[in-house]
Design an enzyme around this catalytic site. Sequence first.
Site, PDB file in Angstrom:
ATOM      1  N   TYR A 240       0.884  -1.159   0.000  1.00 40.96           N
ATOM      2  CA  TYR A 240       0.000   0.000   0.000  1.00 40.96           C
ATOM      3  C   TYR A 240       0.917   1.202   0.000  1.00 40.96           C
ATOM      4  CZ  TYR A 240      -4.373  -2.410   1.093  1.00 40.96           C
ATOM      5  OH  TYR A 240      -5.491  -3.190   1.034  1.00 40.96           O
ATOM      6  N   ASP A 268      -7.061  -1.515  -5.344  1.00 43.71           N
ATOM      7  CA  ASP A 268      -8.524  -1.592  -5.183  1.00 43.71           C
ATOM      8  C   ASP A 268      -8.980  -1.356  -3.749  1.00 43.71           C
ATOM      9  OD1 ASP A 268      -7.587  -3.892  -4.041  1.00 43.71           O
ATOM     10  OD2 ASP A 268      -8.903  -5.261  -5.116  1.00 43.71           O
ATOM     11  N   HIS A 360     -10.556  -7.577  -4.108  1.00 41.80           N
ATOM     12  CA  HIS A 360     -10.198  -7.569  -2.692  1.00 41.80           C
ATOM     13  C   HIS A 360     -11.126  -8.497  -1.890  1.00 41.80           C
ATOM     14  CE1 HIS A 360      -7.202  -5.144  -0.475  1.00 41.80           C
ATOM     15  NE2 HIS A 360      -7.886  -5.526   0.594  1.00 41.80           N
TER      16      HIS A 360
HETATM   17  O1  173 Z   1      -8.668  -5.946   3.299  1.00 37.41           O
HETATM   18  C1  173 Z   1      -8.131  -5.345   4.233  1.00 37.41           C
HETATM   19  O2  173 Z   1      -8.561  -5.463   5.378  1.00 37.41           O
HETATM   20  C2  173 Z   1      -6.982  -4.485   3.954  1.00 37.41           C
HETATM   21  O3  173 Z   1      -6.506  -4.557   2.864  1.00 37.41           O
HETATM   22  C3  173 Z   1      -6.409  -3.527   4.933  1.00 37.41           C
HETATM   23  C4  173 Z   1      -6.210  -2.211   4.536  1.00 37.41           C
HETATM   24  C5  173 Z   1      -5.684  -1.313   5.464  1.00 37.41           C
HETATM   25  C6  173 Z   1      -5.371  -1.692   6.738  1.00 37.41           C
HETATM   26  C7  173 Z   1      -5.573  -2.999   7.111  1.00 37.41           C
HETATM   27  C8  173 Z   1      -6.089  -3.912   6.206  1.00 37.41           C
END
Ligand code: 173
Length: 489
Positions: A240, A268, A360
Amino acid sequence: MPSKSAVVTVDEIRKHASADSLWLVVDNKVWDMTEFAPEHPGGTSILLRYAGKDATKPYNEIHAPSLISETLSPSKLKGTLDQSSVDPEWTKPPPEETKQLQLGKKPPLHTLLNAFDFERVGSETINPKAWAYFSSAATDLITLDANRNAYNRIWFRPRVFRNVRKCDTRTKILGCESSLPLMISPAAMAKVVHPDGEKVLARAAASQGIIQAISTNASYSVTDIVPSAPAGHPFVFQLYVNKDRAKTESLLRIVESLGVKAIFVTVDAHVIGKREADERIKADDSLSPPMSGTKNTDDKKGGGLARTTGAFIDESFEWEDLAWLRRVTKLPLVVKGIQGAADAKMAMRWGVDGIVVSNHGGRSLDTTPASVLVLLELQKNCPEVFDKMEVFVDGGIRRGTDILKALCLGARAVGMGRTFLYALNYGQEGVEHFVDIMRDELETSMRLLGITDLSQCHPGLLNTGDVDHLIPSLEEEHPYAKWRPKAVL
Ligand code: 173
């Protein structure tokens, strides 16, 4: 010792209430079932439930009265129940088997036969907040269900009379050997299921020869996870992008220094979907998110774990930023979260090494199409992408047949997320057992389909007639669309 003519008291019968010595009363006769119990066609546990007690009622509900005396040798008849010894406590039926297994009380691992079994046990034994977090999906769960159901609407066209004695499930994923076309999809916070979280997944992945995608939001740092596996075992890293790009750059330095093989940049879930089951349960202190630099805020919207911890993700990240990402890492780049042909073509033009067709796991935008249908969309509109990039898919995969269908539609490999978390509930052994199950299901399906090697997969082995009418034909951008790429590629 009581004999068959003996009268046996309740106090004596009570002493035989375990697998080592298991007596039951049926129609006032006292039977020693110790040796028979492991062979009982209805399982040992029901006998154990009534061990040392009167089982007349449940016995008669199912069996013919004579069965017991026909099945057991006369030596197992210990005598007749001494009616005068019966007390009210003894006649009470055993406590009802509660629907909900007690937290932590899991059935033996070898009794779990498929992905759904791990899910069911998980729903009954994983901490409720952790369960809500992993099992939840966006709003009305339409995409969550569609991901799964679409596989059931695609049919095989098996070929028979072929020599399928040998079967090879090995493949290469971005140049790395994998014993199966199956990856562990990245998931945050695995520690809430098992204290060693992603480190256990890493060990199991290595022992099974498969690849784990490590999440930016893993409960352990990538520096702890990678060395959990023997040196050289391949990993990929799910990224991310941080609003503070410098943080992402330094994270990528670390990831590269650990020998990670590729970056899967997720596109996504830059905005976290509305996952109501997760929002409804407030995290308790034991489950405060383990990732560093995040804090667990229960705001007025609820307690959704990803939403309350994902604020660092850069929502402004866009196609042109791939140029930046290409500059800051030389690792192969895979774009994770492609949901249609137009963006698959964009990814191809940007020259990335792969895409993950993914919504996702139905956790982001609800009512986006089932991911396997997006594979079909790509086959119809831009089959060239399968030659130019490695295409992966996740969402809804529970069976070896699902993996095989995805591969016939051009996927190099599939990802599974939730079920690995539910298998982690049993530690490393659980994850390994789960991979064995998937391997076995895939091999069986390949052989029954008439193929022995994954390179023999092709769309002609499927009948997609039930879903073909759902697949759009796409022009590049809809004429009404206001968005245009900034850079023309
Ligand atoms: O799917 C999720 O829970 C995820 O991708 C996520 C995104 C940010 C913080 C923790 C999990």
